[in-house]
Design a protein around this motif. Structure first.
Motif, mmCIF file in Angstrom:
data_model
loop_
_atom_site.group_PDB
_atom_site.id
_atom_site.type_symbol
_atom_site.label_atom_id
_atom_site.label_comp_id
_atom_site.label_asym_id
_atom_site.label_seq_id
_atom_site.Cartn_x
_atom_site.Cartn_y
_atom_site.Cartn_z
ATOM 1 N N ARG A 73 -1.312 5.722 -35.265
ATOM 2 C CA ARG A 73 -2.492 6.109 -34.495
ATOM 3 C C ARG A 73 -3.451 6.938 -35.335
ATOM 4 O O ARG A 73 -4.649 6.930 -35.090
ATOM 5 N N ARG A 104 -6.524 7.300 -33.002
ATOM 6 C CA ARG A 104 -6.667 6.422 -31.835
ATOM 7 C C ARG A 104 -6.074 7.136 -30.632
ATOM 8 O O ARG A 104 -4.860 7.325 -30.534
ATOM 9 N N LYS A 106 -4.530 8.338 -27.215
ATOM 10 C CA LYS A 106 -3.476 7.724 -26.402
ATOM 11 C C LYS A 106 -3.930 7.417 -24.982
ATOM 12 O O LYS A 106 -3.572 6.393 -24.422
#
Length: 508
Positions: A73, A104, A106
């Motif tokens: 992420r 990124r 969640k």
């Protein structure tokens, strides 16, 4: 089964207010001015400025994020920027870690949060300091390049080391948030944030990922800091981190304190200070002062009606209370409401054009890994989405934090009007916590730098208030040396000095 979503309704409401309401209401607690255009042209400009749809790939390895959830992420690259001058570092310049990355998020459909991370020019054991610029909707790059970052931008677009960057005393993180701010973006409009819960959850998730990636800093003390509308962000994020620690949601973060600079935290109290501050500094006369002061009781009532969860009532409160501020500005003329010693020149009241020129260079975008995405200093649609959040009282989460040992520093430049020191001092002084009585009787003492008085501070236990002299809204820009010394002493427990100046409270 069809489920009604409140998000589209909120989006339409906030955008409609931004287009048709008072232009001042959309600019007062931000770095950007009004957009006095037709509704059609304004809407067109908002869509163009909103960083929601990427035009190119970002950091190498990230392009498949949305298709493959198994990928990392957080993706980060080390920067090798050519910086002129002497770094003043205790380690070789080539060993200094400068990073830019995307995380990124969640709890979103497709949002990615952009950040800078600068390792300390001092020692790796220095605290980790997170900086959040306000707006809402203004990029933290404003602080990076003009306030407390490692370097400044010269007129020829060169970078020059700053002698007073906060990375001299900390490992420093700048975050572009909420989604749509700066280089942060989403491909899904549903990722726009409308309040502090979503914002604080996003920051908490980012910090979890950051410290997982940089586990060597996990034991370092952590401080959450910011300015202006970060008077909302900082308490909310600090509360979220503290709650995550207590409830063992993830990695235990070594949260030590939080700092708010010239912030908007408790609007109900801070709006009461506008007329008093303007009158005491000569911006308005006695007749105007008495007339404007009559608005405040209605404002105070409207803030109470706004409460913690209101939408329509909170926007109504903003418009009622904002008439206090706009009435003062009508009398003040072209005054710079971030620094009353100066004139307001341009939509931001300052010239920050070099930053946008620098960050929109193709070579810089490539170095940062942001593709062809255009950088915009302040995003009006992000601001508009948070109109109902503006009048919320974020002071309510603070007493528990400081009672449980999390340190708070509230500082303010003396010449700022929009988030003036008087309003900040009043909410700090009226806050109900276990040490309120001790704080109220504590004397003001001088804050000295190089044997010169740079401010006046009042402190008791975990709570400190500091009025910075000869500074406006952006203290680290106006008084960079004093601001760095403030950070250094505060994070090492050496901020309070011995000499007292009795009798100052009577004037406040």
């Amino acid at each position: 089964m069809r489920v009604r979503s409140s998000v589209p309704l909120r989006s339409v409401l906030c955008l409609a207010l931004l287009l048709t309401g008072s232009s001042n209401a959309s600019s007062n607690f931000s770095y950007f001015g009004s957009y006095e255009l037709s509704p059609y042209r304004t809407a067109e400009r908002l869509i163009r400025n909103l960083n929601l749809v990427p035009q190119n790939q970002e950091i190498s390895g990230e392009e498949d994020f949305d298709d493959d959830p198994s990928q990392r992420r957080l993706v980060e690259r080390k920067l090798n920027l050519d910086i002129l001058g002497d770094a003043g570092a205790t380690v070789p310049v080539e060993q200094l870690g400068h990073h830019a990355g995307y995380y990124r998020l969640k709890r979103t459909h497709a949002a990615k949060m952009f950040y800078f991370f600068f390792e300390s020019r001092g020692k790796s054991s220095d605290p980790v300091v997170v900086w959040l610029t306000g707006g809402p909707g203004c990029s933290s790059e404003l602080a990076l390049f003009y306030e407390n970052g490692p370097f400044k931008i010269a007129d020829n677009m060169s970078l020059i080391w700053s002698d007073y960057g906060w990375d001299k005393a900390s490992n420093l993180i700048y975050v572009d948030q909420p989604t749509g701010t700066g280089f942060s973006y989403s491909t899904d409009v549903r990722d726009i944030r409308f309040g502090e819960k979503g914002i604080s959850d996003d920051l908490y998730d980012f910090l979890q990922a950051f410290f997982q990636e940089h586990s060597g800093y996990l034991k370092n003390e952590l401080y959450i800091t910011g300015e202006s509308y970060a008077g909302h962000y900082v308490p909310a994020v600090t509360e979220r981190v503290h709650r995550g620690n207590k409830e063992k949601h993830g990695l235990h973060l070594n949260l030590k304190g939080f700092a708010i600079g010239n912030g908007l935290t408790n609007p109900g109290i801070q709006y009461s200070a506008y007329a008093d501050y303007a009158y005491s500094t000569g911006i308005i006369g006695e007749k105007e002062y008495k007339a404007i002061s009559k608005i405040y009781p209605v404002c105070e009532l409207s803030v109470k009606l706004c409460g913690a969860h209101g939408i329509i009532t909170c926007i109504a409160s903003l418009m009622v209370c904002n008439s206090i501020f706009t009435s003062i500005l009508l009398l003040a003329g072209d005054i710079n409401y971030y620094d009353i010693r100066k004139k307001c020149e341009g939509s931001l009241c300052y010239d920050f054009s070099n930053m946008e020129k620098f960050l929109n260079q193709k070579s810089v975008r490539h170095a940062l890994g942001v593709g062809d995405r255009k950088f915009v200093s302040c995003n009006p649609l992000v601001h508009g989405a948070l109109l109902a959040d503006l009048m919320k009282n974020l002071e309510e989460v603070i007493p528990t934090l400081i009672d449980e040992g999390i340190e708070l520093l509230v500082y303010a430049g003396e010449y700022d009007l929009i988030c003036n020191w008087l309003g900040n001092y009043r909410w700090v002084g009226s806050m109900k916590w276990s040490g309120n009585q001790n704080f109220s009787v504590a004397p003001f003492v001088p804050f000295t730098v190089d044997q010169h008085e740079a401010g006046l501070l009042k402190s008791s236990g975990p709570l400190t208030f500091l009025k910075i002299l000869n500074a406006g809204h952006m203290v680290p820009m106006d008084q960079p040396k004093a601001a760095l010394e403030m950070l250094r002493r505060w994070t090492t427990g050496k901020l309070v000095e011995e000499q007292s100046s009795p009798g100052l409270d009577e004037a406040y």
